[in-house]
Design a protein around this motif. Structure first.
Motif, short mmCIF file in Angstrom:
data_model
loop_
_atom_site.label_atom_id
_atom_site.label_comp_id
_atom_site.label_asym_id
_atom_site.label_seq_id
_atom_site.Cartn_x
_atom_site.Cartn_y
_atom_site.Cartn_z
N GLU A 223 0.83 -1.20 0.00
CA GLU A 223 0.00 0.00 0.00
C GLU A 223 0.87 1.26 0.00
OE1 GLU A 223 -2.84 1.74 3.38
OE2 GLU A 223 -3.43 -0.26 2.69
N HIS A 224 1.95 1.24 0.76
CA HIS A 224 2.83 2.41 0.82
C HIS A 224 3.83 2.44 -0.35
CE1 HIS A 224 5.36 5.57 2.50
NE2 HIS A 224 6.39 4.82 2.16
N PHE A 225 4.51 1.33 -0.61
CA PHE A 225 5.64 1.35 -1.54
C PHE A 225 5.25 1.27 -3.01
CE2 PHE A 225 7.76 0.23 2.41
CZ PHE A 225 8.76 1.16 2.39
N ALA A 226 4.06 0.83 -3.34
CA ALA A 226 3.66 0.74 -4.75
C ALA A 226 3.58 2.12 -5.41
CB ALA A 226 2.31 0.03 -4.88
N GLN A 227 3.42 3.17 -4.62
CA GLN A 227 3.33 4.52 -5.19
C GLN A 227 4.63 4.97 -5.84
OE1 GLN A 227 2.97 7.72 -2.20
NE2 GLN A 227 3.57 6.19 -0.68
N PHE A 228 5.74 4.29 -5.54
CA PHE A 228 7.04 4.70 -6.07
C PHE A 228 7.45 3.94 -7.33
CE2 PHE A 228 7.10 5.44 -1.47
CZ PHE A 228 7.18 6.82 -1.49
N GLY A 229 6.73 2.86 -7.65
CA GLY A 229 7.07 2.13 -8.86
C GLY A 229 6.69 0.67 -8.79
N ASN A 230 7.24 -0.08 -9.73
CA ASN A 230 6.93 -1.50 -9.90
C ASN A 230 7.74 -2.35 -8.93
OD1 ASN A 230 5.99 -3.90 -11.00
ND2 ASN A 230 7.57 -3.93 -12.58
N ILE A 231 7.08 -2.93 -7.94
CA ILE A 231 7.73 -3.81 -6.98
C ILE A 231 7.84 -5.19 -7.62
CG2 ILE A 231 7.53 -4.93 -4.74
CD1 ILE A 231 5.96 -2.42 -3.82
N VAL A 232 9.06 -5.72 -7.67
CA VAL A 232 9.25 -7.03 -8.28
C VAL A 232 9.41 -8.13 -7.23
CG1 VAL A 232 10.18 -6.15 -10.44
CG2 VAL A 232 11.75 -6.66 -8.57
N ASN A 233 9.72 -7.75 -5.99
CA ASN A 233 9.85 -8.73 -4.92
C ASN A 233 9.68 -8.03 -3.58
OD1 ASN A 233 10.26 -11.22 -3.70
ND2 ASN A 233 12.48 -11.03 -3.71
N MET A 234 9.06 -8.73 -2.65
CA MET A 234 8.93 -8.22 -1.30
C MET A 234 9.09 -9.38 -0.33
SD MET A 234 5.81 -6.05 0.44
CE MET A 234 5.77 -4.91 -0.93
N GLN A 235 10.03 -9.23 0.61
CA GLN A 235 10.25 -10.26 1.61
C GLN A 235 10.01 -9.64 2.98
OE1 GLN A 235 13.95 -12.50 1.07
NE2 GLN A 235 14.08 -11.58 -0.97
N ILE A 236 9.03 -10.16 3.69
CA ILE A 236 8.76 -9.65 5.03
C ILE A 236 9.44 -10.54 6.05
CG2 ILE A 236 6.60 -8.53 4.36
CD1 ILE A 236 5.13 -10.91 5.65
N ARG A 237 9.66 -9.96 7.22
CA ARG A 237 10.39 -10.65 8.29
C ARG A 237 11.73 -11.17 7.76
NH1 ARG A 237 5.09 -11.01 8.93
NH2 ARG A 237 4.22 -10.64 10.99
N PHE A 238 12.44 -10.30 7.07
CA PHE A 238 13.69 -10.62 6.40
C PHE A 238 14.82 -10.75 7.43
CE2 PHE A 238 17.45 -9.34 3.82
CZ PHE A 238 17.38 -10.33 2.87
N GLY A 239 14.89 -11.92 8.07
CA GLY A 239 15.90 -12.18 9.09
C GLY A 239 15.51 -11.70 10.48
N ASP A 240 14.40 -10.97 10.59
CA ASP A 240 13.96 -10.39 11.85
C ASP A 240 12.47 -10.05 11.69
OD1 ASP A 240 13.25 -8.15 13.65
OD2 ASP A 240 15.36 -8.08 14.16
N PRO A 241 11.67 -10.21 12.74
CA PRO A 241 10.23 -9.91 12.61
C PRO A 241 9.91 -8.45 12.28
CG PRO A 241 10.68 -11.08 14.66
CD PRO A 241 11.99 -10.76 14.04
#
Length: 72
Positions: free
Chosen positions: A16-34
Motif C-alpha cells: 500500500e505504501h511502496f507501490a506509489q514509487f514504482g513496480n515492486i518485483v519482490n517483497m520479503q517480510i520478516r527478512f531475518g527479523d520480525p
C-alpha cells in the motif's frame, strides 16, 4: 526496512505504501527479523524515489529505510 511494527509488517500494508514509487518485483517480510522487510523495485530510479521520500513509512517516523543497490 527496519523497525516495522510486527502487526504492520505484511505484504498488503507495505505494498500500500511502496507501490506509489514504482513496480515492486519482490517483497520479503520478516527478512531475518520480525521487524524487517526487503522491497525490490524494477529500477534503481524507483528504489531511490522510495528511499528519498519524505513521507513516513506507514505514517511511522521510526521505521528506518536503507538503500541496497546491486553490485555492478
Amino acid at each position: 526496512m527496519k523497525k516495522i511494527p510486527p502487526d504492520q509488517n505484511n505484504i498488503a500494508k507495505l505494498n500500500e505504501h511502496f507501490a506509489q514509487f514504482g513496480n515492486i518485483v519482490n517483497m520479503q517480510i520478516r527478512f531475518g527479523d520480525p521487524e524487517t522487510a526487503l522491497i525490490t523495485y524494477a529500477t534503481r530510479y524507483e528504489a531511490t524515489a522510495a528511499y528519498k521520500s519524505p513521507t513516513p513509512v506507514l505514517n511511522n517516523r521510526f521505521i528506518k529505510a536503507s538503500l541496497c543497490l546491486p553490485d555492478g
